[in-house]
Design a protein around this motif. Structure first.
Motif, PDB file in Angstrom:
ATOM      1  N   SER A   1       0.839  -1.199   0.000  1.00 11.87           N
ATOM      2  CA  SER A   1       0.000   0.000   0.000  1.00 11.87           C
ATOM      3  C   SER A   1       0.873   1.248   0.000  1.00 11.87           C
ATOM      4  CB  SER A   1      -0.913  -0.001   1.234  1.00 11.87           C
ATOM      5  OG  SER A   1      -0.143  -0.037   2.419  1.00 11.87           O
ATOM      6  N   VAL A   2       0.525   2.196  -0.867  1.00 12.42           N
ATOM      7  CA  VAL A   2       1.290   3.425  -1.030  1.00 12.42           C
ATOM      8  C   VAL A   2       0.403   4.608  -0.630  1.00 12.42           C
ATOM      9  CG1 VAL A   2       2.541   4.902  -2.637  1.00 12.42           C
ATOM     10  CG2 VAL A   2       2.624   2.417  -2.911  1.00 12.42           C
ATOM     11  N   SER A   3       0.949   5.489   0.179  1.00 12.96           N
ATOM     12  CA  SER A   3       0.230   6.715   0.536  1.00 12.96           C
ATOM     13  C   SER A   3       0.972   7.904  -0.045  1.00 12.96           C
ATOM     14  CB  SER A   3       0.103   6.859   2.055  1.00 12.96           C
ATOM     15  OG  SER A   3       1.385   6.969   2.650  1.00 12.96           O
ATOM     16  N   VAL A   4       0.222   8.910  -0.485  1.00 12.15           N
ATOM     17  CA  VAL A   4       0.792  10.117  -1.063  1.00 12.15           C
ATOM     18  C   VAL A   4       0.194  11.334  -0.344  1.00 12.15           C
ATOM     19  CG1 VAL A   4       0.958  11.562  -3.131  1.00 12.15           C
ATOM     20  CG2 VAL A   4       1.211   9.077  -3.314  1.00 12.15           C
ATOM     21  N   ASP A   5       1.067  12.191   0.162  1.00 12.84           N
ATOM     22  CA  ASP A   5       0.649  13.432   0.815  1.00 12.84           C
ATOM     23  C   ASP A   5       1.310  14.607   0.120  1.00 12.84           C
ATOM     24  OD1 ASP A   5      -0.920  12.253   2.896  1.00 12.84           O
ATOM     25  OD2 ASP A   5       0.943  11.665   3.895  1.00 12.84           O
ATOM     26  N   PHE A   6       0.578  15.719   0.105  1.00 15.27           N
ATOM     27  CA  PHE A   6       1.122  16.950  -0.468  1.00 15.27           C
ATOM     28  C   PHE A   6       1.106  18.042   0.592  1.00 15.27           C
ATOM     29  CE2 PHE A   6       0.569  21.106  -2.546  1.00 15.27           C
ATOM     30  CZ  PHE A   6       1.761  21.147  -3.244  1.00 15.27           C
ATOM     31  N   TYR A   7       2.276  18.701   0.749  1.00 15.47           N
ATOM     32  CA  TYR A   7       2.439  19.803   1.699  1.00 15.47           C
ATOM     33  C   TYR A   7       2.670  21.077   0.905  1.00 15.47           C
ATOM     34  CZ  TYR A   7       3.294  15.968   4.993  1.00 15.47           C
ATOM     35  OH  TYR A   7       3.190  14.826   5.752  1.00 15.47           O
TER      36      TYR A   7
ATOM     37  N   PRO B   1      -2.265   7.590  -5.284  1.00 13.81           N
ATOM     38  CA  PRO B   1      -0.934   7.364  -5.873  1.00 13.81           C
ATOM     39  C   PRO B   1      -0.963   7.049  -7.358  1.00 13.81           C
ATOM     40  CG  PRO B   1      -1.580   5.515  -4.482  1.00 13.81           C
ATOM     41  CD  PRO B   1      -2.596   6.595  -4.258  1.00 13.81           C
ATOM     42  N   GLU B   2      -2.062   6.477  -7.846  1.00 14.44           N
ATOM     43  CA  GLU B   2      -2.099   6.099  -9.254  1.00 14.44           C
ATOM     44  C   GLU B   2      -2.468   7.263 -10.168  1.00 14.44           C
ATOM     45  OE1 GLU B   2      -6.157   5.429  -7.494  1.00 14.44           O
ATOM     46  OE2 GLU B   2      -4.075   4.981  -6.926  1.00 14.44           O
ATOM     47  N   GLN B   3      -2.894   8.386  -9.617  1.00 13.66           N
ATOM     48  CA  GLN B   3      -3.302   9.527 -10.430  1.00 13.66           C
ATOM     49  C   GLN B   3      -2.162  10.521 -10.594  1.00 13.66           C
ATOM     50  OE1 GLN B   3      -6.832  11.264  -8.744  1.00 13.66           O
ATOM     51  NE2 GLN B   3      -8.110   9.462  -9.166  1.00 13.66           N
ATOM     52  N   GLU B   4      -2.091  11.146 -11.759  1.00 15.67           N
ATOM     53  CA  GLU B   4      -1.089  12.182 -11.998  1.00 15.67           C
ATOM     54  C   GLU B   4      -1.407  13.398 -11.145  1.00 15.67           C
ATOM     55  OE1 GLU B   4       1.172  13.592 -15.938  1.00 15.67           O
ATOM     56  OE2 GLU B   4      -0.937  14.207 -15.883  1.00 15.67           O
ATOM     57  N   PHE B   5      -0.390  13.949 -10.529  1.00 14.62           N
ATOM     58  CA  PHE B   5      -0.568  15.105  -9.642  1.00 14.62           C
ATOM     59  C   PHE B   5      -0.273  16.390 -10.416  1.00 14.62           C
ATOM     60  CE2 PHE B   5       1.054  18.312  -6.723  1.00 14.62           C
ATOM     61  CZ  PHE B   5       0.062  18.332  -5.741  1.00 14.62           C
TER      62      PHE B   5
ATOM     63  N   TRP C   1       5.045  13.715  -1.073  1.00 21.05           N
ATOM     64  CA  TRP C   1       5.726  12.684  -0.285  1.00 21.05           C
ATOM     65  C   TRP C   1       4.960  11.373  -0.404  1.00 21.05           C
ATOM     66  CZ3 TRP C   1      10.415  12.870   1.847  1.00 21.05           C
ATOM     67  CH2 TRP C   1      10.796  11.845   2.700  1.00 21.05           C
ATOM     68  N   ALA C   2       5.603  10.365  -0.973  1.00 22.24           N
ATOM     69  CA  ALA C   2       5.013   9.035  -1.118  1.00 22.24           C
ATOM     70  C   ALA C   2       5.741   8.072  -0.192  1.00 22.24           C
ATOM     71  CB  ALA C   2       5.118   8.557  -2.564  1.00 22.24           C
ATOM     72  N   SER C   3       5.002   7.140   0.392  1.00 23.08           N
ATOM     73  CA  SER C   3       5.628   6.171   1.293  1.00 23.08           C
ATOM     74  C   SER C   3       4.917   4.828   1.185  1.00 23.08           C
ATOM     75  CB  SER C   3       5.597   6.668   2.745  1.00 23.08           C
ATOM     76  OG  SER C   3       4.267   6.853   3.177  1.00 23.08           O
ATOM     77  N   SER C   4       5.726   3.777   1.334  1.00 23.30           N
ATOM     78  CA  SER C   4       5.213   2.414   1.337  1.00 23.30           C
ATOM     79  C   SER C   4       6.184   1.572   2.140  1.00 23.30           C
ATOM     80  CB  SER C   4       5.094   1.878  -0.090  1.00 23.30           C
ATOM     81  OG  SER C   4       4.710   0.513  -0.079  1.00 23.30           O
ATOM     82  N   GLY C   5       5.822   1.289   3.378  1.00 20.57           N
ATOM     83  CA  GLY C   5       6.756   0.581   4.245  1.00 20.57           C
ATOM     84  C   GLY C   5       8.019   1.388   4.444  1.00 20.57           C
ATOM     85  N   ASP C   6       9.176   0.776   4.150  1.00 20.11           N
ATOM     86  CA  ASP C   6      10.456   1.475   4.287  1.00 20.11           C
ATOM     87  C   ASP C   6      10.788   2.337   3.069  1.00 20.11           C
ATOM     88  OD1 ASP C   6      10.848   0.279   6.731  1.00 20.11           O
ATOM     89  OD2 ASP C   6      11.957  -1.415   5.909  1.00 20.11           O
TER      90      ASP C   6
END
Length: 952
Positions: A707-713, A726-730, A740-745
């Motif tokens: 699972s991937v999470s994407v946050d925008f600051y 995460p699958e959509q173009e930003f 900032w994208a994260s998935s586990g480590d």
């Protein structure tokens, strides 16, 4: 008459499954008969081009006809072969889009990806199939299977051929040991890019592939790779002219230079004698030396290039790359990554004890430091012997012997009695805990003087000498240690005062007997075939003067890799490049996190060329061409590259580039090159500029479906996040910000630059943070946000660079305001928008504190600011200035506390790497004693960014 009809998809798959089953079982049986069983690869299917196309069409039809579930359980071998073929054409960027394109009808999902991995797991279980190994395979648990079973994907073939060619003189002795060859190749692969290094982490697979490639031209088929598969790999390599030449020369070397190691004399040696095994000198041991300055003798340690540790202890590489190091007895701190290069001599203020670790890494696991301590040892006492050279440093003589007519300095503990000889005189040491004596050995030594030397633990050599001959050794200390490059002919001359009756060599403890030419006093001996590393050669001459006396001498022979940098290049000998961290990535180079230093002849101008390339090594735009004046310090590079980064040659193509090729050269002087890659990571942002809608960012996800999470600051509210799919173009907003994208480590940060045209309409960006309560949790929150913003990749656009600096400064100011409220917080707000040179340091000094100890600390800082022009000088000076305050606050280690304070006051994100318990200890000290923060901020405000920002 039998009617011929076209076979169905199921029948075709069933046919190929049976054919492949018999084929792979036969290979597996042959591989099991080897001394060390070798794996089977799915690419070794043995199918020709027509059959491969027929199999491919059947696999595609199984998806479009929706019989893939039945095929997966009954006729799965064609599916494995198909996936391996996709792995073979993989380009090193995204695997699953290539698999989808090669498999119409296949719908990408986690279930389908798991099915691919399950096929290979079954193949491994039933046919002894290769199993992915290494950190890369652990991270990319699904795509590692088809890529591993592709044997050698096309995108890596040229790089591997180049590596085998470059090191062709260093690996011939390892052709009979694929495992050892794989380990050695993996250590070298770091210089050829991160993609090849990731592949080479599976050292067993790599060794088998390399041996098969190198020896495939011989009459006997390779036992490790099927001939048809090898022919396919070789044909692919031969299709490109340069790789064809590299492979041809490497294979020619393999066919002419096979293992030629020395064999021990039968029945000889010391086996069973009970003798305690002694560790021989190692390439990675420090070289000690003395220098006389104004009549006082100073001691230094030369730490060699520690890259050879990667051959067998590759677990320490990442720690050496990232961690600072300290040397026992020295006040100097070795910057991160510097251990991977030959360093300048490090002065020893106190003589270290041989019982203590000579070299340690800050923050490294204990097991890593134990390994390094074992591989980097100083010699033992009680005396250390150094041979004096006119106008040069005095190197250590590790054999602790002297020769008639020589001049030496000996060093020992203060309570040691010197040799009782008339020509031993005390000299003044600059090293604490030592005493030193000068020995001017006469040409004729009496028996009494010889006994005095032996009684003191020294020895004397007069009847025998061993030295290099023929092709000059790369290094020779004039006494008992010589160094050659692997592959060079090794010829030594043994000279005896009188012709001996016999000669025995002991090489690494194994005896060999050599016939001495009758009536001759010189013997020339070839030592070709010694493996890379350090070897101890002991020569014993039997009865040279017919008086029943034996004479012996020792030569330490070091064999180093051909491309290992030599020590101490002086003007005119070449150009050397050092980087920190070692092998920097492209983002590290671009962001200024990596520093390049260039050594070369003083005041010489050299050509700098920087070429940006895509993933296929094709140039993007024009090569940037500039000139540099040598030498180039780290500060020089930061200043130069900050301007180069804005040039059209680099700025226009950086966002799409995968590699920066950097070369520095001067005709007749030397040439140095580094390649900085973006690297193979689980998550990566790809940034593009849309002239109508601003910047767009697309996430490349190689995390195998975690699972991937994407946050925008946003840039104006750097702690306030919004979540995105995460699958959509930003599409970036006008003011820009941080993705900032994260998935586990796995994490990936990307600075989105603002739209310059929109900024003209809406006004400049000013980062804003809400007031935060003073607490340990809030401090840690600011540390991690600072780390996130500073770790994100920068875009090519300079506005992105500028705005990130503003955010980081805002976060650092917020930290100081939280921890030091009141008058200092008010002062921080006043100077927030000022240039460094406009900050009122006199006022800052007064605001440090009102008590006598606080004012004394502020005065100590103010009086020394002008001296603190390097990070090391800042740390040492600031430690002394705040020592009393740090101790009274409860800090366990004032030097470490000083480093903590300087990082907190200049770049708090660096503290995210600290051990949590240790970090919390120092944070609690500043939460209760804010004068420490005010002192650190005063010191940081009074020094330049390059100094204060380099203490981490």
């Amino acid at each position: 008459m039998v009617e011929v009809r076209k076979g169905s998809t199921a029948e075709t798959l069933e046919f190929f499954h049976g054919l492949l089953d018999a084929h792979f079982r036969a290979i597996h049986e042959r591989r099991q008969q080897l001394g060390t069983p070798a794996p089977v690869f799915a690419l070794e299917h043995g199918l020709d081009g027509d059959d491969r196309k027929l199999l491919h069409d059947a696999v595609v039809a199984a998806h479009t006809e929706r019989i893939i579930t039945r095929a997966s359980s009954r006729w799965w071998l064609p599916l494995v072969v198909h996936a391996a073929e996709v792995g073979y054409i993989y380009d090193g960027i995204e695997f699953w889009p290539i698999y989808a394109k090669a498999t119409p009808g296949w719908i990408d999902s986690e279930y389908e990806r798991d099915c691919v991995r399950a096929w290979f797991n079954k193949f491994s279980s039933e046919y002894g199939g290769a199993i992915p190994r290494g950190a890369w395979a652990t991270t990319f648990r699904k795509i590692a299977w088809p890529i591993t079973h592709a044997v050698l994907p096309r995108y890596l073939q040229v790089q591997l051929a180049r590596m085998l060619f470059d090191y062709r003189t260093a690996w011939p002795s390892l052709l009979d040991d694929p495992q050892a060859l794989g380990i050695r190749l993996h250590s070298w692969s770091r210089y050829y890019g991160e993609r090849l290094e990731k592949f080479c982490q599976n050292t067993a697979l790599l060794g088998h592939v390399a041996v098969a490639l190198l020896l495939s031209g011989e009459d006997t088929p390779s036992p490790y790779i099927e001939s048809s598969t090898l022919d396919r790999l070789v044909d692919s390599l031969n299709s490109e002219r340069q790789s064809r030449r590299w492979l041809h020369d490497a294979r020619r070397c393999a066919s002419t230079v096979r293992t030629r190691n020395f064999k021990a004399a039968s029945g000889g040696g010391d086996a069973g004698t009970g003798k305690v095994e002694r560790r021989p000198p190692a390439l990675t041991d420090p070289k000690l030396q003395l220098r006389e300055l104004d009549g006082v003798w100073h001691a230094y340690a030369v730490i060699p290039d520690l890259k050879p540790l990667q051959h067998r202890l590759h677990v320490v590489y990442d720690e050496m790359r990232r961690a600072r190091a300290s040397v026992a007895g020295s006040k100097d701190i070795i910057r991160s990554g510097a251990l991977l290069y030959a360093l300048a001599p490090i002065e020893l203020s106190t003589w270290p004890s041989p019982r203590d670790p000579f070299l340690q890494l800050a923050g490294a696991p204990q097991e890593v430091n134990l390994l390094i301590a074992d591989q980097c040892r100083m010699t033992r006492g009680p005396w250390w012997v150094f041979r004096r050279k006119q106008g040069q440093p005095a190197p250590e003589i590790k054999g602790k012997f002297v020769r008639p007519g020589g001049r030496y300095v000996i060093l020992g503990a203060p309570d040691l009695d010197p040799p009782e000889v008339a020509w031993c005189e005390p000299v003044e040491p600059a090293v604490n805990g030592t005493t030193m004596y000068s020995l001017d050995v006469p040409k004729a030594i009496s028996e009494e003087e010889s006994r005095a030397l032996v009684a003191a633990g020294l020895s004397i050599v007069s009847d025998l000498s061993i030295q290099p001959a023929g092709v000059a050794a790369s290094s020779w200390d004039g006494e008992g240690a010589a160094e050659w490059l692997a592959g060079e002919p090794i010829l030594v001359m043994i000279h005896a005062e009188h012709s001996p009756q016999n000669c025995r060599l002991t090489i690494n403890g194994d005896p060999y007997y050599v016939e001495w030419p009758s009536g001759e006093t010189d013997l020339f001996l070839s030592l070709d075939g010694l493996a890379t590393g350090t070897h101890e050669v002991v020569v014993s001459l039997g009865d040279p003067e017919h008086d029943a006396r034996q004479v012996s001498g020792t030569l330490t022979v070091s064999i180093v890799d051909p491309q290992a940098p030599a020590e101490g290049l002086s003007a005119g000998e070449g150009i050397r490049v050092r980087t920190s961290p070692a092998q920097p990535t492209l983002p590290e180079l671009w962001d200024g996190h990596a520093v390049i230093e260039v050594d070369g002849p003083e005041a010489t101008r050299a050509d700098l060329l920087i070429t940006l390339q895509d993933g296929d090594a094709k140039p993007l735009g024009d090569t940037l061409k500039r000139t540099l004046e040598l030498p180039v310090s780290g500060e020089d590079w930061r200043r130069v590259f900050s301007k180069l980064r804005e040039s059209n040659e680099l700025a226009r193509h950086y966002d799409e580039a995968d590699v920066a090729d950097v070369t520095i050269s001067r005709a007749g002087v030397g040439f140095a090159r580094i390649a900085c890659e973006r690297g193979f990571r689980g998550l990566r942002w790809v940034l593009n500029k849309d002239h109508q809608s601003g910047y767009r960012a697309r996430l490349i996800d190689r995390t195998d479906g975690e699972s991937v999470s994407v946050d925008f600051y946003p840039m104006d509210r750097p702690l306030s996040a919004t979540t995105h799919a995460p699958e959509q173009e930003f599409i970036g907003p006008p003011r820009g910000g941080l993705l900032w994208a994260s998935s586990g480590d796995q994490v990936a940060g990307q600075i989105i630059p603002p739209d310059p045209n929109e900024l003209l309409r809406i006004g400049p960006t000013t980062p804003s943070l809400p007031a935060r309560p003073k607490s340990l949790d809030e401090v840690c929150t600011l540390i991690h946000h600072h780390r996130r913003w500073s770790a994100a990749e920068l875009p090519a656009h300079p506005f992105g660079v500028r705005d990130r600096v503003r955010v980081l400064q805002t976060l650092t100011t917020a930290m100081a305001v939280m921890l030091a409220p009141g008058r200092w917080a008010h002062f921080e707000h006043q100077i927030a928008d000022l240039a460094p040179e406009d900050v009122d340091l006199n006022r800052a000094q007064k605001l440090v504190g009102d008590t006598t100890p606080q004012r004394a600390t502020a005065q100590a800082i103010a009086s020394r600011l002008w001296e603190w022009n390097t990070p090391e000088a800042l740390i040492v000076g600031f430690t002394a200035a705040i020592s009393d305050l740090a101790t009274s606050s409860g800090m366990k280690d004032t030097r470490k506390g000083a480093r903590f304070l300087l990082q907190l006051a200049s770049s708090p994100g660096e503290l995210a790497d600290w051990d949590e318990d240790e970090l919390n200890h120092y944070l609690r000290c500043v939460l209760t004693d804010p004068v420490l923060v005010r002192s650190a901020r005063f010191a940081v405000l009074g020094t330049i960014d390059e100094v204060a920002g380099g203490v981490g």
